[in-house]
Write a protein that holds these residues in place. Sequence first.
Motif, PDB file in Angstrom:
ATOM      1  N   THR A 267       0.849  -1.190   0.000  1.00 24.93           N
ATOM      2  CA  THR A 267       0.000   0.000   0.000  1.00 24.93           C
ATOM      3  C   THR A 267       0.884   1.240   0.000  1.00 24.93           C
ATOM      4  OG1 THR A 267      -1.699  -1.162   1.265  1.00 24.93           O
ATOM      5  CG2 THR A 267      -1.818   1.245   1.232  1.00 24.93           C
ATOM      6  N   VAL A 268       0.540   2.204  -0.843  1.00 25.22           N
ATOM      7  CA  VAL A 268       1.264   3.471  -0.914  1.00 25.22           C
ATOM      8  C   VAL A 268       0.317   4.582  -0.496  1.00 25.22           C
ATOM      9  CG1 VAL A 268       2.514   5.084  -2.385  1.00 25.22           C
ATOM     10  CG2 VAL A 268       2.719   2.621  -2.785  1.00 25.22           C
ATOM     11  N   ARG A 269       0.720   5.409   0.470  1.00 25.26           N
ATOM     12  CA  ARG A 269      -0.100   6.531   0.916  1.00 25.26           C
ATOM     13  C   ARG A 269       0.784   7.745   1.180  1.00 25.26           C
ATOM     14  NH1 ARG A 269       0.694   7.310   6.232  1.00 25.26           N
ATOM     15  NH2 ARG A 269       1.078   5.547   7.641  1.00 25.26           N
ATOM     16  N   ASN A 270       0.189   8.881   1.310  1.00 27.41           N
ATOM     17  CA  ASN A 270       0.933  10.110   1.568  1.00 27.41           C
ATOM     18  C   ASN A 270       1.609  10.052   2.932  1.00 27.41           C
ATOM     19  OD1 ASN A 270       0.481  11.587  -0.807  1.00 27.41           O
ATOM     20  ND2 ASN A 270      -1.606  12.076  -0.145  1.00 27.41           N
ATOM     21  N   TYR A 271       2.696  10.726   3.026  1.00 27.62           N
ATOM     22  CA  TYR A 271       3.430  10.821   4.290  1.00 27.62           C
ATOM     23  C   TYR A 271       2.632  11.698   5.254  1.00 27.62           C
ATOM     24  CZ  TYR A 271       7.155  12.251   7.519  1.00 27.62           C
ATOM     25  OH  TYR A 271       7.896  12.511   8.639  1.00 27.62           O
ATOM     26  N   LYS A 272       2.487  11.245   6.489  1.00 29.30           N
ATOM     27  CA  LYS A 272       1.669  11.960   7.475  1.00 29.30           C
ATOM     28  C   LYS A 272       2.491  12.408   8.677  1.00 29.30           C
ATOM     29  CE  LYS A 272      -2.555   9.509   6.188  1.00 29.30           C
ATOM     30  NZ  LYS A 272      -3.670   8.636   6.679  1.00 29.30           N
ATOM     31  N   GLY A 273       3.758  12.645   8.471  1.00 32.03           N
ATOM     32  CA  GLY A 273       4.572  13.162   9.555  1.00 32.03           C
ATOM     33  C   GLY A 273       5.070  12.117  10.520  1.00 32.03           C
ATOM     34  N   GLU A 274       5.042  10.862  10.098  1.00 34.64           N
ATOM     35  CA  GLU A 274       5.539   9.813  10.983  1.00 34.64           C
ATOM     36  C   GLU A 274       7.001  10.076  11.329  1.00 34.64           C
ATOM     37  OE1 GLU A 274       2.259   7.985   8.509  1.00 34.64           O
ATOM     38  OE2 GLU A 274       3.971   9.300   8.174  1.00 34.64           O
ATOM     39  N   GLY A 275       7.337   9.807  12.608  1.00 32.82           N
ATOM     40  CA  GLY A 275       8.702  10.041  13.042  1.00 32.82           C
ATOM     41  C   GLY A 275       9.579   8.820  12.828  1.00 32.82           C
ATOM     42  N   ASP A 276      10.882   9.049  12.833  1.00 37.45           N
ATOM     43  CA  ASP A 276      11.865   7.985  12.722  1.00 37.45           C
ATOM     44  C   ASP A 276      12.480   7.777  14.110  1.00 37.45           C
ATOM     45  OD1 ASP A 276      13.857   6.217  12.175  1.00 37.45           O
ATOM     46  OD2 ASP A 276      14.820   7.428  10.603  1.00 37.45           O
ATOM     47  N   TYR A 277      12.151   6.638  14.708  1.00 39.72           N
ATOM     48  CA  TYR A 277      12.586   6.368  16.078  1.00 39.72           C
ATOM     49  C   TYR A 277      13.824   5.469  16.130  1.00 39.72           C
ATOM     50  CZ  TYR A 277       7.948   8.195  17.079  1.00 39.72           C
ATOM     51  OH  TYR A 277       6.829   8.988  17.132  1.00 39.72           O
ATOM     52  N   SER A 278      14.520   5.344  15.036  1.00 41.02           N
ATOM     53  CA  SER A 278      15.682   4.451  14.992  1.00 41.02           C
ATOM     54  C   SER A 278      16.726   4.846  16.026  1.00 41.02           C
ATOM     55  CB  SER A 278      16.304   4.463  13.587  1.00 41.02           C
ATOM     56  OG  SER A 278      15.367   4.049  12.626  1.00 41.02           O
TER      57      SER A 278
ATOM     58  N   ASN B 178      12.384  -2.457 -11.540  1.00 40.03           N
ATOM     59  CA  ASN B 178      11.601  -3.668 -11.781  1.00 40.03           C
ATOM     60  C   ASN B 178      10.122  -3.312 -11.741  1.00 40.03           C
ATOM     61  OD1 ASN B 178      10.719  -3.630  -9.047  1.00 40.03           O
ATOM     62  ND2 ASN B 178      12.601  -4.721  -8.434  1.00 40.03           N
ATOM     63  N   HIS B 179       9.272  -4.286 -11.997  1.00 41.21           N
ATOM     64  CA  HIS B 179       7.837  -4.000 -12.118  1.00 41.21           C
ATOM     65  C   HIS B 179       7.221  -3.556 -10.794  1.00 41.21           C
ATOM     66  CE1 HIS B 179       8.068  -8.133 -10.685  1.00 41.21           C
ATOM     67  NE2 HIS B 179       6.804  -8.056 -10.302  1.00 41.21           N
ATOM     68  N   ILE B 180       7.771  -4.019  -9.666  1.00 41.14           N
ATOM     69  CA  ILE B 180       7.242  -3.610  -8.360  1.00 41.14           C
ATOM     70  C   ILE B 180       7.548  -2.140  -8.107  1.00 41.14           C
ATOM     71  CG2 ILE B 180       7.379  -3.999  -5.873  1.00 41.14           C
ATOM     72  CD1 ILE B 180       8.038  -6.916  -6.477  1.00 41.14           C
ATOM     73  N   GLU B 181       8.803  -1.745  -8.369  1.00 38.56           N
ATOM     74  CA  GLU B 181       9.183  -0.344  -8.195  1.00 38.56           C
ATOM     75  C   GLU B 181       8.378   0.560  -9.124  1.00 38.56           C
ATOM     76  OE1 GLU B 181      13.904  -0.776  -7.027  1.00 38.56           O
ATOM     77  OE2 GLU B 181      13.271  -1.107  -9.107  1.00 38.56           O
ATOM     78  N   ALA B 182       8.152   0.091 -10.352  1.00 38.51           N
ATOM     79  CA  ALA B 182       7.372   0.880 -11.304  1.00 38.51           C
ATOM     80  C   ALA B 182       5.934   1.051 -10.826  1.00 38.51           C
ATOM     81  CB  ALA B 182       7.395   0.216 -12.673  1.00 38.51           C
ATOM     82  N   LYS B 183       5.350  -0.003 -10.250  1.00 35.04           N
ATOM     83  CA  LYS B 183       3.971   0.096  -9.758  1.00 35.04           C
ATOM     84  C   LYS B 183       3.890   1.046  -8.566  1.00 35.04           C
ATOM     85  CE  LYS B 183      -0.357  -0.941  -9.687  1.00 35.04           C
ATOM     86  NZ  LYS B 183      -1.238  -0.437 -10.771  1.00 35.04           N
ATOM     87  N   ILE B 184       4.885   0.985  -7.677  1.00 33.99           N
ATOM     88  CA  ILE B 184       4.915   1.920  -6.551  1.00 33.99           C
ATOM     89  C   ILE B 184       4.982   3.356  -7.062  1.00 33.99           C
ATOM     90  CG2 ILE B 184       6.330   2.734  -4.619  1.00 33.99           C
ATOM     91  CD1 ILE B 184       7.055  -0.193  -4.082  1.00 33.99           C
ATOM     92  N   LEU B 185       5.817   3.590  -8.085  1.00 36.38           N
ATOM     93  CA  LEU B 185       5.940   4.936  -8.636  1.00 36.38           C
ATOM     94  C   LEU B 185       4.632   5.381  -9.279  1.00 36.38           C
ATOM     95  CD1 LEU B 185       7.775   7.321  -9.112  1.00 36.38           C
ATOM     96  CD2 LEU B 185       8.654   6.213 -11.178  1.00 36.38           C
ATOM     97  N   ASP B 186       3.919   4.465  -9.928  1.00 37.46           N
ATOM     98  CA  ASP B 186       2.608   4.801 -10.496  1.00 37.46           C
ATOM     99  C   ASP B 186       1.632   5.226  -9.395  1.00 37.46           C
ATOM    100  OD1 ASP B 186       3.359   4.312 -13.097  1.00 37.46           O
ATOM    101  OD2 ASP B 186       2.673   2.223 -13.090  1.00 37.46           O
ATOM    102  N   LEU B 187       1.683   4.524  -8.267  1.00 34.87           N
ATOM    103  CA  LEU B 187       0.792   4.862  -7.151  1.00 34.87           C
ATOM    104  C   LEU B 187       1.161   6.215  -6.546  1.00 34.87           C
ATOM    105  CD1 LEU B 187       0.552   1.344  -5.452  1.00 34.87           C
ATOM    106  CD2 LEU B 187      -1.211   2.500  -6.807  1.00 34.87           C
TER     107      LEU B 187
END
Length: 537
Positions: free
Chosen positions: A208-219, A248-257
């Motif tokens: 699933t691809v969705r807009n970034y909502k300000g999630e933090g990076d807790y690494s 590859n086709h997966i990266e291309a589909k993510i970019l389409d989304l």
Amino acid sequence: MNRSELGTAPGAVVSSETGEPNALSIPFTSILFSETDRQPSVGQSHQPECFTDLNLDQIVASITIGYEEYDLKPFFHSALTDCDAIVYRQEIARDVEDAEVSAVIKAFAAGMRAVRGNFEEIGKLHYDLQKRAVLLDAIDVYCGSSVALSRSLEQLSPKSRGLRAFSAWLRGYVGSSRFVTLAATAKELQARLAAVRYCVLINGSKVTVRNYKGEGDYSAEIEGVFGKFSQAAPKDYLHELRDWSWMNHIEAKILDLVAALNPALFDRLQEFCTAEDRRFVDPRVAAFDREIQFYLSYLAHIAPLQEDGLPFSYPVMSAAIKEMKALDCFDLALAAKLKADGDRVVTNDVALTGDERILVVSGPNQGGKTTFARTFGQLAYLARLGCPVPGRDARFFLADRVFTHFERQEDSRNLRGKLQDDLVRIHDILAAATPNSVVVMNEIFTSTTLRDATFLSREVLQRILELDAFCVWVTFIHELAAYSDRTVSMVSTVDPGDHAVRTYKVIRQQASGRSYALSIAEKYGLTTERLKERIER
């Protein structure tokens, strides 16, 4: 980037409607050819017949190594026909010799090479969105390289007519509304695309691809809390990204989304890239990028020889004064070969002034006579290219063509003997030559008797003198050197202390009639006495 930053090119025509310089109205045609001279079409200029005999084919092949993408050989195959056109090139070559000018041109060429690389990459890619991203990069590099070159040339103020005219045209071009809009739009789209942030959620085989909502990076926080419990080096689970550009086709589909989440931005990207495609490169910019390599390649070729102290100079050309002079000149092909072998070529002087028309070169075998003849022919041709020639204080009459007659093996296909073939070839040369031609003859009529060779040679000499053409004639017939007061005797010399040693110096002096064959026979033990000694053993 705006017009106020770039200024208005001197001599530019300013539009009454927009107040902008019209780049197309600035007089600039070519960095290689003035308006009076012809321009060869790409790939349509054939190698002149004299090239093989004079080793000019080897010279051009060496010069163009590493420059294959520019197809420079047609430029070297097409010598200039006008003295002013030659001076036009000489001025540019002098500018390009300047390290700063050369550096900015090479930087521009690197940018254009990157643009062509992007074009090649686009042809190999499969996904439209990736093609548009690569095209956008190409546009940005093209615009940045063009602006940088324009500003640098303006600062450096080149002296040549050609570079001044190109600089003025380029300044108007990069200041035009069309170019400014192109560059600004490319920059804007790149910035907006770089600002796009999104999240990819992976749940088994579902992505699933969705807009970034300000999630933090807790690494960092997690590592700080649990780092103290570490007992050994942890296993690295980071995924190493590939360094090649294909998707590859997966990266291309993510970019389409991602594109579907940002329809306005990606619609504008599509509209911009469709409108520009590869048409954004101005033909005159592309022509400059190719033509300037003529100077860069030639100057790069002679640079190692200049570093060794061999002289090069820009010849003074004349269509009226019939003289051919150069000091310390040399065979450019031989010099490059000897340089690679760690040796140095021997230089000689050539001079035909006043009523002098023919240099008759005689002397011992392997003494540099043929090399001397090649040098003369090379000088006559290279001088018409507008580049520095091997030698100093050069002054040349503008030759229309260079004809050569060097010994060839018999060709069974023409059913002619060697003597007949020589006569046919010489007849063709004399029929085509004009008073403005240069003829180089090397050891002709060797297949017949001395008496016949002398007779035939005198006949040909007389024809050349009547034609009033320039000629270098290498011969074993020493009497030809005194044929006329318009012929000049040149002799290849030997070491006075050891006649078997050749100096490769060819000087003006009366033909001695000596071939020094005995000294060679003595050197290799082939005299009559030595042979008898061997037989008796």
